[in-house]
Design a protein around this motif. Sequence first.
Motif, PDB file in Angstrom:
ATOM      1  N   PHE A  82       0.820  -1.202   0.000  1.00  0.00           N
ATOM      2  CA  PHE A  82       0.000   0.000   0.000  1.00  0.00           C
ATOM      3  C   PHE A  82       0.865   1.268   0.000  1.00  0.00           C
ATOM      4  N   ALA A  83       2.077   1.175   0.554  1.00  0.00           N
ATOM      5  CA  ALA A  83       3.000   2.308   0.438  1.00  0.00           C
ATOM      6  C   ALA A  83       3.373   2.529  -1.032  1.00  0.00           C
ATOM      7  N   ALA A  84       3.553   1.420  -1.772  1.00  0.00           N
ATOM      8  CA  ALA A  84       3.832   1.546  -3.205  1.00  0.00           C
ATOM      9  C   ALA A  84       2.640   2.154  -3.941  1.00  0.00           C
ATOM     10  N   ARG A  85       1.430   1.821  -3.525  1.00  0.00           N
ATOM     11  CA  ARG A  85       0.247   2.425  -4.162  1.00  0.00           C
ATOM     12  C   ARG A  85       0.217   3.934  -3.919  1.00  0.00           C
ATOM     13  N   LEU A  86       0.553   4.375  -2.697  1.00  0.00           N
ATOM     14  CA  LEU A  86       0.605   5.817  -2.432  1.00  0.00           C
ATOM     15  C   LEU A  86       1.678   6.483  -3.281  1.00  0.00           C
ATOM     16  N   HIS A  87       2.801   5.783  -3.485  1.00  0.00           N
ATOM     17  CA  HIS A  87       3.841   6.287  -4.383  1.00  0.00           C
ATOM     18  C   HIS A  87       3.265   6.483  -5.786  1.00  0.00           C
ATOM     19  N   ALA A  88       2.476   5.493  -6.259  1.00  0.00           N
ATOM     20  CA  ALA A  88       1.862   5.594  -7.589  1.00  0.00           C
ATOM     21  C   ALA A  88       0.874   6.752  -7.656  1.00  0.00           C
ATOM     22  N   VAL A  89       0.115   6.979  -6.588  1.00  0.00           N
ATOM     23  CA  VAL A  89      -0.852   8.076  -6.570  1.00  0.00           C
ATOM     24  C   VAL A  89      -0.145   9.424  -6.629  1.00  0.00           C
ATOM     25  N   ARG A  90       0.967   9.545  -5.900  1.00  0.00           N
ATOM     26  CA  ARG A  90       1.715  10.810  -5.948  1.00  0.00           C
ATOM     27  C   ARG A  90       2.287  11.058  -7.341  1.00  0.00           C
TER      28      ARG A  90
ATOM     29  N   ARG B 200       1.069   9.709 -10.259  1.00  0.00           N
ATOM     30  CA  ARG B 200      -0.024   9.791 -11.237  1.00  0.00           C
ATOM     31  C   ARG B 200      -1.338  10.106 -10.513  1.00  0.00           C
ATOM     32  N   PRO B 201      -1.503  11.346 -10.036  1.00  0.00           N
ATOM     33  CA  PRO B 201      -2.717  11.664  -9.259  1.00  0.00           C
ATOM     34  C   PRO B 201      -4.003  11.483 -10.031  1.00  0.00           C
ATOM     35  N   HIS B 202      -3.967  11.572 -11.377  1.00  0.00           N
ATOM     36  CA  HIS B 202      -5.190  11.405 -12.154  1.00  0.00           C
ATOM     37  C   HIS B 202      -5.690   9.966 -12.141  1.00  0.00           C
ATOM     38  N   LEU B 203      -4.855   9.012 -11.679  1.00  0.00           N
ATOM     39  CA  LEU B 203      -5.269   7.604 -11.610  1.00  0.00           C
ATOM     40  C   LEU B 203      -5.686   7.197 -10.197  1.00  0.00           C
ATOM     41  N   ALA B 204      -5.759   8.145  -9.260  1.00  0.00           N
ATOM     42  CA  ALA B 204      -6.008   7.803  -7.859  1.00  0.00           C
ATOM     43  C   ALA B 204      -7.331   7.074  -7.676  1.00  0.00           C
ATOM     44  N   THR B 205      -8.392   7.550  -8.314  1.00  0.00           N
ATOM     45  CA  THR B 205      -9.699   6.905  -8.157  1.00  0.00           C
ATOM     46  C   THR B 205      -9.652   5.441  -8.560  1.00  0.00           C
ATOM     47  N   ALA B 206      -8.991   5.149  -9.657  1.00  0.00           N
ATOM     48  CA  ALA B 206      -8.905   3.770 -10.143  1.00  0.00           C
ATOM     49  C   ALA B 206      -8.001   2.916  -9.254  1.00  0.00           C
ATOM     50  N   LEU B 207      -6.883   3.486  -8.796  1.00  0.00           N
ATOM     51  CA  LEU B 207      -5.963   2.721  -7.963  1.00  0.00           C
ATOM     52  C   LEU B 207      -6.620   2.288  -6.657  1.00  0.00           C
ATOM     53  N   PHE B 208      -7.418   3.151  -6.075  1.00  0.00           N
ATOM     54  CA  PHE B 208      -8.093   2.802  -4.820  1.00  0.00           C
ATOM     55  C   PHE B 208      -9.364   1.994  -5.054  1.00  0.00           C
ATOM     56  N   ALA B 209      -9.837   1.913  -6.291  1.00  0.00           N
ATOM     57  CA  ALA B 209     -11.040   1.118  -6.577  1.00  0.00           C
ATOM     58  C   ALA B 209     -10.729  -0.368  -6.677  1.00  0.00           C
ATOM     59  N   MET B 210      -9.482  -0.736  -6.952  1.00  0.00           N
ATOM     60  CA  MET B 210      -9.118  -2.150  -7.054  1.00  0.00           C
ATOM     61  C   MET B 210      -9.070  -2.786  -5.665  1.00  0.00           C
TER      62      MET B 210
ATOM     63  N   ILE C  59       0.483   0.319 -23.118  1.00  0.00           N
ATOM     64  CA  ILE C  59       0.627   0.983 -21.822  1.00  0.00           C
ATOM     65  C   ILE C  59       2.047   1.486 -21.612  1.00  0.00           C
ATOM     66  N   ASN C  60       3.034   0.627 -21.846  1.00  0.00           N
ATOM     67  CA  ASN C  60       4.400   0.888 -21.405  1.00  0.00           C
ATOM     68  C   ASN C  60       5.149   1.899 -22.259  1.00  0.00           C
ATOM     69  N   ASP C  61       4.618   2.234 -23.433  1.00  0.00           N
ATOM     70  CA  ASP C  61       5.387   3.156 -24.279  1.00  0.00           C
ATOM     71  C   ASP C  61       5.467   4.558 -23.698  1.00  0.00           C
ATOM     72  N   ASP C  62       4.518   4.937 -22.822  1.00  0.00           N
ATOM     73  CA  ASP C  62       4.589   6.268 -22.217  1.00  0.00           C
ATOM     74  C   ASP C  62       4.147   6.270 -20.756  1.00  0.00           C
ATOM     75  N   ALA C  63       4.208   5.112 -20.092  1.00  0.00           N
ATOM     76  CA  ALA C  63       3.683   5.015 -18.730  1.00  0.00           C
ATOM     77  C   ALA C  63       4.670   5.485 -17.673  1.00  0.00           C
ATOM     78  N   PHE C  64       5.968   5.402 -17.935  1.00  0.00           N
ATOM     79  CA  PHE C  64       6.954   5.579 -16.882  1.00  0.00           C
ATOM     80  C   PHE C  64       7.740   6.864 -17.077  1.00  0.00           C
ATOM     81  N   GLY C  65       8.568   7.159 -16.070  1.00  0.00           N
ATOM     82  CA  GLY C  65       9.212   8.463 -16.019  1.00  0.00           C
ATOM     83  C   GLY C  65       8.385   9.400 -15.174  1.00  0.00           C
ATOM     84  N   ASP C  66       8.933  10.551 -14.816  1.00  0.00           N
ATOM     85  CA  ASP C  66       8.222  11.541 -13.990  1.00  0.00           C
ATOM     86  C   ASP C  66       7.721  10.918 -12.693  1.00  0.00           C
ATOM     87  N   GLY C  67       8.621  10.238 -11.981  1.00  0.00           N
ATOM     88  CA  GLY C  67       8.261   9.671 -10.688  1.00  0.00           C
ATOM     89  C   GLY C  67       8.036   8.183 -10.691  1.00  0.00           C
ATOM     90  N   LEU C  68       7.967   7.549 -11.860  1.00  0.00           N
ATOM     91  CA  LEU C  68       7.782   6.097 -11.953  1.00  0.00           C
ATOM     92  C   LEU C  68       8.976   5.493 -12.680  1.00  0.00           C
TER      93      LEU C  68
END
Length: 448
Positions: free
Chosen positions: A49-57, A59-69, A148-157
């Motif tokens: 769940f710490a990794a999920r918070l890292h992902a939310v920070r 990619r904040p626009h994905l927060a709703t989906a990340l917490f919905a799983m 997904i992976n062609d532009d998913a990473f970088g900028d914090g990931l």
Amino acid sequence: MSTPKDAPTSTARNTPRDTPRSTPRSTPRNTPRNAPGSAPLRLDTEKLFAARLHAVRARPHLATALFAMHVVESTRVPTMAVDRHWRCYVSPRFVERTPEEELASVWVHEVSHLLRDHARRGDRLLRAIDREGPAARLRINLAADCEINDDAFGDGLVRIPGAVYPDVLRLPEGRLMEDYARQFSVSTQYQHLVWLECGSGADGREREWDLGPDGAHGLSEQERDLVRFRVAQGITAHPGEVPAGWRRWAEEVFHPPQPWRQLLGAAIRSTMASAGAGEDYSYGRPARRSTGLPKVVLPSLRRRPPRVAVVVDTSGSVSDSELGSALLETAAILRTLGGRRDLVSVISCDAAARVARQAAADSGWTLIGGGGTDLRSGFTTALGRRPTPDVVVALTDGQTPWPSTPPPCRTVVGLFPRARPRRTADDEDDPGYTPDTPPHWARVVTLG
């Protein structure tokens, strides 16, 4: 309790020489080092769940989906995987050996499969290319990973090591899963990627660990669509902060592609079902009122099938493929009316209207035109025919003036898509030119 004579005793002399006394025989080889004895490794939820918070920070626009799983601990999944119902299956061993920053990237990768609806899109694609089986589903999984992976990473990931990227398959970046899947096939050179396991939420193939639609903590179809809509809202509110692939996805969520063939067919069928009129009496079917008049047979009012006039835009701005689509839809209308060509008239119309010659059943119609566009003449010609039509179907790119008054019959307009209006010689001097939109009295379906 007495001990049988032939039972082994617990003395050291009965211990095999090649068996260490300090190691129990029942301890499996793959027991984790930090697990006492044979106790299974427990999922490190704090790290996950710490990794999920890292992902939310990141990619904040994905927060709703990340917490919905909903997280489901599973020792049968190799890494992390998702199903169609937004459950995320997590291997405790994978969490133990993976750094937190990589777990954050995996979170984003898995939720991207669900947001982009890769399972349903994979089903449609395999039906279209007539393929099925584990190899075909692996092909969908790899193609979805490339999208997904062609532009998913970088900028914090961080970039996930060992994952599939377009350059691994020697493919260009920035394409959709459907494009990637058509550009490669699963062969021996990709066998090292078989370990990739993103679950049924990525490729549509059910796994043995899936809880299924009736399992706990799954999202309904309406809840899944609501999550996608909320994520799309967040992306469109801050479009400059997200990659181009996500901006394109958000636009499609708000303006999904229409199943135009079904929509056009339904519009025409419903219009024709309401058209037509009772115009003649027949004794072939007695009237219902005959039951109230013994020994008297009353005729019933017979409903005739509707007459349909199809106005096809044949101006220079309509392509040959669009004219082909128009002829296919006209043939579908003819089949709906039982093949009765006397009930269907086809009118070619550019700047002037021409009634198409009704050819033999095996050769179809011939369309003529190629000039400017004015469908008003097409409507005038259609309504001037005798007997008058009950339904007018106009197939056009929409760059035309429309009748100022509604026709005295039902109207369906099929629009060929246009990115922006094309100017003609008459309006080159008007930079603000835009064609009139279809009138409110017509039922409109966008084609293509």
